[in-house]
Motif scaffolding. Structure first.
Motif, PDB file in Angstrom:
ATOM      1  N   ILE A 180      -3.170  -1.483  -5.490  1.00  0.00           N
ATOM      2  CA  ILE A 180      -3.248  -2.179  -4.151  1.00  0.00           C
ATOM      3  C   ILE A 180      -3.564  -3.517  -4.108  1.00  0.00           C
ATOM      4  CG2 ILE A 180      -3.757  -2.171  -1.817  1.00  0.00           C
ATOM      5  CD1 ILE A 180      -4.059   1.091  -2.025  1.00  0.00           C
TER       6      ILE A 180
ATOM      7  N   THR B 162       0.704  -1.223  -0.085  1.00  0.00           N
ATOM      8  CA  THR B 162      -0.076   0.126  -0.250  1.00  0.00           C
ATOM      9  C   THR B 162       0.975   1.194  -0.271  1.00  0.00           C
ATOM     10  OG1 THR B 162      -1.987  -1.174   1.107  1.00  0.00           O
ATOM     11  CG2 THR B 162      -1.736   1.260   1.286  1.00  0.00           C
TER      12      THR B 162
ATOM     13  N   ARG C 185      -5.339   5.909  -1.991  1.00  0.00           N
ATOM     14  CA  ARG C 185      -4.543   4.987  -0.913  1.00  0.00           C
ATOM     15  C   ARG C 185      -4.128   5.767   0.215  1.00  0.00           C
ATOM     16  NH1 ARG C 185      -0.620   5.016  -6.257  1.00  0.00           N
ATOM     17  NH2 ARG C 185      -1.848   3.564  -7.728  1.00  0.00           N
TER      18      ARG C 185
ATOM     19  N   ASN D  23      -7.272   4.528   2.067  1.00  0.00           N
ATOM     20  CA  ASN D  23      -7.318   3.252   2.209  1.00  0.00           C
ATOM     21  C   ASN D  23      -6.480   3.015   3.402  1.00  0.00           C
ATOM     22  OD1 ASN D  23      -7.721   0.232   1.711  1.00  0.00           O
ATOM     23  ND2 ASN D  23      -5.595   0.470   1.754  1.00  0.00           N
TER      24      ASN D  23
END
Length: 404
Positions: free
Chosen positions: A320, A137, A264, A267
């Motif tokens: 990812i 990630t 990202r 997340n």
């Protein structure tokens, strides 16, 4: 395994190489293609046909490259790939005919299998232990700036030099920056391998039904996502122009990078405990949603901005998921080879994308082409929804059969 400081250094080094790798080997093509077509006196569709054949070649070698990363270490594979990337870009720069340019593009895609995400993800799985999914990630967060940097950079370079010289410059970047970093990463991998082995507790989803069938679904899902993404990204700037955005198309397209980075960050902040199967469905939904928005709103600049943000969010999450989903379901054993098979399916279908969309744009126009891509995106949503249905988190390690 490596400590936290060393892991951070390794991720940053990989991030730089991924920015340069994707920028020089992938994102620059759509900016360079029109000038290449004019200079070589061929239709631009022929140039996109070259990249289609090249993507197919890259897909065919991906399982072998992934298996090689498992056997000798991903760091060594990326070091070899840096030399190959520089040579391939130099061949493109030397091309004075369509056949020579095709040969250069095939070499570009062959070397891409050694230096881009699949091999980088394998490297993190080999060196960062239980932190592998989080490390993936972080890497995609850094590498998300590739399009933001290289679309405007390539456009700016073309104001002062021609496409031949741009390719030579990009070859130099791979040799002068990526190769030393990959050699350092190879040393990092040796140090990590010599350290104490972590006791890894894997919490894997339970595969309901046949594990090999689930893997086939995963390959199909990423193949569809790759087709939609490749078709859109290779043609994004000229397609926005056809939709009436004019010169605004370049800066609208440059919003994709920040959107990928934002996805990202979101997340990492809010979705770190979200199962990879759910994340795959969410990321798949973003693509048809974005394409439909662009088709309905063009030539509105606001609509194009909304498209770029939503599409960037989706592709950012997919970067990812492409590493974390197979790792979460099947574990680290044979991870590089699994990513290679996924890459083969993704690139095989993506090989059709540049040429197919180039043809469609001329035959049926940009809006109808967008709806076809949105339909492929909806099919991708269905495939990953089925993967989600067949996989449920459990509290024990699940063994799955190896893909051979």
């Amino acid at each position: 395994m490596a400590d936290t400081y060393s892991t951070a250094s390794c991720i940053w080094a990989l991030g730089v190489t991924q920015i340069i790798g994707y920028g020089t080997l992938y994102y620059s093509f759509s900016i360079l293609a029109p000038g290449i077509a004019v200079d070589l006196s061929v239709a631009v569709e022929w140039i996109y046909g070259c990249i289609s054949l090249a993507l197919l070649a890259g897909g065919l070698i991906s399982p072998w490259a992934g298996g090689l990363a498992d056997r000798i270490g991903a760091g060594k594979v990326m070091s070899i790939g840096s030399i190959g990337a520089a040579a391939a870009l130099a061949v493109c720069g030397l091309a004075g005919s369509t056949i020579a340019f095709l040969a250069g593009m095939i070499l570009v895609e062959l070397t891409s299998a050694f230096v881009l995400y699949s091999t980088a993800f394998a490297f993190l799985a080999q060196t960062t232990g239980t932190r592998a999914q989080r490390s993936i990630t972080y890497l995609t967060l850094i590498a998300g700036f590739a399009s933001t940097i290289f679309w405007p950079l390539t456009t700016w370079l073309l104001h002062g030099i021609d496409w031949h010289q741009v390719y030579f410059l990009f070859a130099g970047l791979n040799l002068a920056v990526c190769l030393p970093l990959h050699l350092w990463l190879s040393r990092f991998a040796r140090i990590a391998a010599a350290g104490p082995v972590e006791t890894e507790e894997v919490s894997s989803p339970m595969v309901i039904g046949n594990a090999n069938f689930v893997f086939v679904l995963i390959v199909l899902g990423f193949s569809l996502a790759g087709f939609v993404s490749a078709a859109t990204l290779f043609h994004l700037v000229p397609m926005l122009g056809l939709l009436g955005l004019g010169t605004a198309g370049v800066w609208v397209a440059s919003l994709l990078g920040p959107a990928q980075v934002a996805s990202r960050l979101i997340n990492m902040t809010f979705g770190k405990d979200l199962p990879a199967t759910i994340l795959a469905v969410v990321s798949a939904i973003a693509m048809p949603l974005a394409l439909g928005t662009l088709a309905l709103s063009s030539p509105s600049t606001a609509g194009a901005i909304a498209f770029a943000i939503v599409f960037g969010l989706g592709t950012g999450l997919f970067s990812i998921v492409s590493g974390t989903l197979p790792l979460a379901i099947f574990g680290k054993a044979g991870f590089g080879k699994r990513l290679g098979w996924i890459g083969m399916g993704r690139l095989g279908l993506s090989a059709l994308a540049p040429f197919a969309l180039s043809f469609a744009l001329g035959a049926i126009g940009p809006k109808s082409s967008l709806w076809i891509l949105a339909g492929a995106g909806l099919l991708c949503v269905g495939v990953f929804a089925e993967v989600w249905r067949r996989c449920r988190p459990v509290g024990s390690t699940v063994a799955s059969s190896s893909i051979r």
